[in-house]
Design an enzyme around this catalytic site. Sequence first.
Site, PDB file in Angstrom:
ATOM      1  N   LYS A   1       0.823  -1.135   0.101  1.00 29.38           N
ATOM      2  CA  LYS A   1      -0.005  -0.161  -0.024  1.00 29.38           C
ATOM      3  C   LYS A   1       0.799   1.200   0.087  1.00 29.38           C
ATOM      4  O   LYS A   1       1.967   1.190   0.402  1.00 29.38           O
ATOM      5  CB  LYS A   1      -0.826   0.072   1.222  1.00 29.38           C
ATOM      6  CG  LYS A   1      -1.649  -1.242   1.294  1.00 29.38           C
ATOM      7  CD  LYS A   1      -2.651  -1.765   0.266  1.00 29.38           C
ATOM      8  CE  LYS A   1      -3.110  -3.232   0.359  1.00 29.38           C
ATOM      9  NZ  LYS A   1      -4.394  -3.410   0.295  1.00 29.38           N
TER      10      LYS A   1
HETATM   11  C1  LIG Z   1      -5.260  -4.587   0.839  1.00 33.35           C
HETATM   12  C2  LIG Z   1      -6.685  -4.415   0.971  1.00 33.35           C
HETATM   13  C3  LIG Z   1      -7.331  -4.792   1.886  1.00 33.35           C
HETATM   14  C4  LIG Z   1      -7.096  -5.866   3.144  1.00 33.35           C
HETATM   15  O1  LIG Z   1      -5.697  -5.353   3.910  1.00 33.35           O
HETATM   16  P1  LIG Z   1      -4.656  -6.222   4.674  1.00 33.35           P
HETATM   17  O2  LIG Z   1      -3.931  -5.116   5.428  1.00 33.35           O
HETATM   18  O3  LIG Z   1      -3.976  -6.790   3.469  1.00 33.35           O
HETATM   19  O4  LIG Z   1      -5.627  -6.930   5.448  1.00 33.35           O
HETATM   20  C5  LIG Z   1      -8.690  -4.675   1.944  1.00 33.35           C
HETATM   21  N1  LIG Z   1      -9.339  -4.016   0.975  1.00 33.35           N
HETATM   22  C6  LIG Z   1      -8.749  -3.610   0.172  1.00 33.35           C
HETATM   23  C7  LIG Z   1      -9.225  -2.965  -1.116  1.00 33.35           C
HETATM   24  C8  LIG Z   1      -7.368  -3.910  -0.261  1.00 33.35           C
HETATM   25  O5  LIG Z   1      -6.543  -3.491  -1.297  1.00 33.35           O
END
Ligand SMILES: *Cc1c(COP(=O)(O)O)cnc(C)c1O
Length: 424
Positions: free
Chosen positions: A202
């Site tokens: 992210k």
């Molecule tokens: C990455 C992501 C998640 C989950 O996040 P994690 O930290 O990997 O558990 C949920 N929703 C979206 C749209 C994502 O891109």
Amino acid sequence: MQQKLAINDGTPVRTAPWPLWPQPAAGTSAALTEVLSSARWSLSGPYRGSESFERRFARDFAEYCGTAHCVPAASGTASLMLALEACGVGAGDEVIVPGLSWVASASTVIGVNAVPVLADIDPDTLCLDPAAVEAAITPRTRAIAVVHLYSAVADLTALRDIADRHGIALIEDCAQAHGAVYRGRKVGTFGAAGTFSMQHSKVLTSGEGGAVVTDDAGLARRVEHLRADGRCYPAAAPPVGSMELVETGELMGNNRCLSEFHAAVLVEQLKELDEQNARRARNAAVLDELLAELGCQPQRTSPGTDSRTYYVYAARLPEDALVGADIAKVNAALSAELGFSVVPTYRPLSLNKLYDPASRRRYAISDEHEKQLDPSRFPLPVCERVAQRSFTLHHAALLGDASDVEDIATAVRKVLDNSAELGS
Ligand SMILES: *Cc1c(COP(=O)(O)O)cnc(C)c1O
């Protein structure tokens, strides 16, 4: 121009390395060292006379988003489940989620014993289509969990209106949109709660991590309890050496806490987020123009977006190009030209092998519940069409300079010009 494609052993467009992600912020090492020697590695450890990094990050991130409250959590998945539960979503409820998203959009909903209702997307923004949401509402609908996918902001005005008219909660999953601005406000502030992921990929990351933001003090307090086994911070700091969290027993929870190491990394990374978002947006604007000249359609954001962020750059192939070609092969050809991973969009959740509730016994609550969870009952024609025609690149490709995105456009042109080599 006829040129052998790199995937068929031709010369690639580019062999130079790409920017790496994540990139540690300037103060990260010092912050981590401070945690190491602090004798407090988690908020559920004794108070040592200074504010936890977890609280510091919560304050910084709430201020960044323009919300009254932020509760950090272990992951984006945890944050979304906390927000759903804190909004009162539970057994038997339905939650409308986009048919095109990371699997967590649906798996978090079944994780709180509710039923994900997959709704189709807008073909230009790739985010929830408000008309599809409206059509999916039933008396059991309790919430809409919208995702700002890749680099677009969903139509928050329309979705907010639907949620208000039906008296249901709007939750914004901002895992892909830290810092995006819509009608003058940061995303995450338009519904009951906004959730974030700080997982490795992210744009704001500590490897793993997450957060819930909200203006609702009661909701924030429920999230606090839910993520720390029914405990929360006290109004005033306790004596040094005693446990800071107090056992109120107001609401049972589970441990979904962010460690002090993760929080310390996030405090520093947050300081560099805006500059990185701006750099990605500058490069994306150049790439938008270059790809439009080739007939591609870059993903659009909803009208009302003041500032978009780029978690992933997504674009659709020209209408008349590579018709019938295998989209996985087209993306593999682009990857081979660039030495950078170019991949199709997510598979629609109705067809996605990662989303398989029937593989988990914990969801076999009743025959009826299992039937409700069957993802193949949701037709998602727009998701399917988009998924067959698109290519995407992780935001690391946008962290360099304009010559990087010129290489991307050159690779797209080369693959389009030599599409016969891909069997179309
Ligand atoms: C990455 C992501 C998640 C989950 O996040 P994690 O930290 O990997 O558990 C949920 N929703 C979206 C749209 C994502 O891109």
